[in-house]
Write an enzyme that holds these catalytic residues in place. Sequence first.
Site, PDB file in Angstrom:
ATOM      1  N   GLU A 123      15.519 -70.222  68.671  1.00 31.83           N
ATOM      2  CA  GLU A 123      16.696 -69.609  68.058  1.00 31.83           C
ATOM      3  C   GLU A 123      17.968 -70.300  68.561  1.00 31.83           C
ATOM      4  OE1 GLU A 123      15.915 -65.443  68.874  1.00 31.83           O
ATOM      5  OE2 GLU A 123      14.014 -65.555  67.800  1.00 31.83           O
ATOM      6  N   ASN A 173      10.830 -61.250  75.477  1.00 31.51           N
ATOM      7  CA  ASN A 173      11.389 -60.050  74.856  1.00 31.51           C
ATOM      8  C   ASN A 173      10.332 -58.990  74.529  1.00 31.51           C
ATOM      9  OD1 ASN A 173      13.750 -58.683  74.109  1.00 31.51           O
ATOM     10  ND2 ASN A 173      13.390 -59.114  71.926  1.00 31.51           N
ATOM     11  N   SER A 190      18.053 -64.866  66.551  1.00 31.68           N
ATOM     12  CA  SER A 190      18.136 -65.169  65.129  1.00 31.68           C
ATOM     13  C   SER A 190      16.686 -65.126  64.618  1.00 31.68           C
ATOM     14  CB  SER A 190      18.752 -66.549  64.893  1.00 31.68           C
ATOM     15  OG  SER A 190      17.891 -67.590  65.312  1.00 31.68           O
ATOM     16  N   TYR A 191      16.407 -64.877  63.310  1.00 32.56           N
ATOM     17  CA  TYR A 191      17.451 -64.731  62.342  1.00 32.56           C
ATOM     18  C   TYR A 191      17.173 -63.478  61.522  1.00 32.56           C
ATOM     19  CZ  TYR A 191      13.725 -66.591  59.331  1.00 32.56           C
ATOM     20  OH  TYR A 191      12.540 -66.771  58.673  1.00 32.56           O
ATOM     21  N   GLU A 224      20.892 -60.114  65.778  1.00 37.11           N
ATOM     22  CA  GLU A 224      20.168 -61.182  65.073  1.00 37.11           C
ATOM     23  C   GLU A 224      21.159 -61.913  64.182  1.00 37.11           C
ATOM     24  OE1 GLU A 224      16.834 -61.977  64.829  1.00 37.11           O
ATOM     25  OE2 GLU A 224      15.835 -60.362  65.938  1.00 37.11           O
TER      26      GLU A 224
END
Length: 427
Positions: A191, A263, A319-320, A394
Amino acid sequence: MMFLGIVYFLVAFGTAVPTTQRDAKVSYDGYKVYKVAAHGDAADLISELDALSIIDLSHSHAGSENGATFNIAVPPDNVAAFEALNLSAEILSGDLGADIAAEGSFGEYSSTLRANSGDLPSLTWFDSYHAYEDHIQYWADLQAAFPDNSELIEAGTSFEGRPLQGIHLWGSSGKDSKPAIFFNGNVHAREWITSKVVEYITYQLIVGYENDTLVQSVLDSYDFYILPVVNPDGFVYTQTTDRLWRKNRQIRTNTTAIGTDINRNWAVGFGGGGSSSDPSSGTFSGYAPGDAPETAGLIVLAQELAGRHGIKLYVDWHSYAQVILLSYGYTCDAFPANLEAQLALAAGAAAAIAGPYNTTFDYGPGCVVLYQSSGNGRDYMTDAAGAEYGWGIELRDTRYGFVLPPEQILPSGEEIWEGMRYIWANL
Ligand SMILES: [Zn+2]
């Protein structure tokens, strides 16, 4: 996913480190990217498509307003078989490899390009993507341009031994005197836009402290802790080997699979829906909360900040999807006590983001507006570090996905800065 098998096969013959020097560069030439309507549970359909070696790029919540959709990349050899399935699919990209090539070569960066030592680097930084080493130099140069109100910080080290670096900014009361605003970017390696946008925010904070009363006010009221790349091993791997790598580069015993999803590795909701206990999964949670070294380092910092003056706002940048994610991600059935205030702040921020370029951002509790994700950072900050606002944002876009053209770096930063200004004024 099947494509990962190629990577595992190659590294199986290597020693533990450095794998990044040994893997052949993964090619996405000829891969087509589709947006598919699931008409049911996206995860089920995605797993059915596994036989076609597809890459799951993103998917929306099965219960989302417009029905579940997901984006996948299909390898050239399987495009005909995929199209024969006659799914409701729209082509987003005819050649993912060409998109990656269009990201261009990395810009040159050198501190010597500044007019004087101590000057801020020019905005040309945001004209292209850059090598990881240049990011490190860029952070040092930002700090050097704001010497009385900032310092470089580290939050532990990655699996391969890279420090998790960042900048701490403060205002007129001196350092460590105010509640924290805590940002981290590039948790997910691919990302790339996230570290650029986090750097843009940092740049504008430093510029604005000169003469912008709103920025002066927020910096005088909060200590900022900003770490643009908290998955440096994965980030470097996307630059050397596999542009679409997501996780860290952690090696585990008894498996050739590499990488933990940082995450999904946090304690709150650990191991629940939207995370996997399978080391080969893109959302592998690890075996225990905080057993990824990157998460462990961030936990130490978060607890320090929580114990000092508390965390006002945390944003984990991704993202995204173009959505502001509030807690919770791990459950759709519980909400933070201050949800109304959070929704109001997010609504104002989303409206401000739309100002410069009409880019639309959705907002709401992550599990409700995007999909369930257990063991994520924002839920941890909310429940285990006392953050008043524990968010994920995001970024762009909905066409190029992770491979966002460099021409969109600056606009993305500009629109998000407008959203941040709304937040500074309304925290
Ligand atoms: Zn992400």
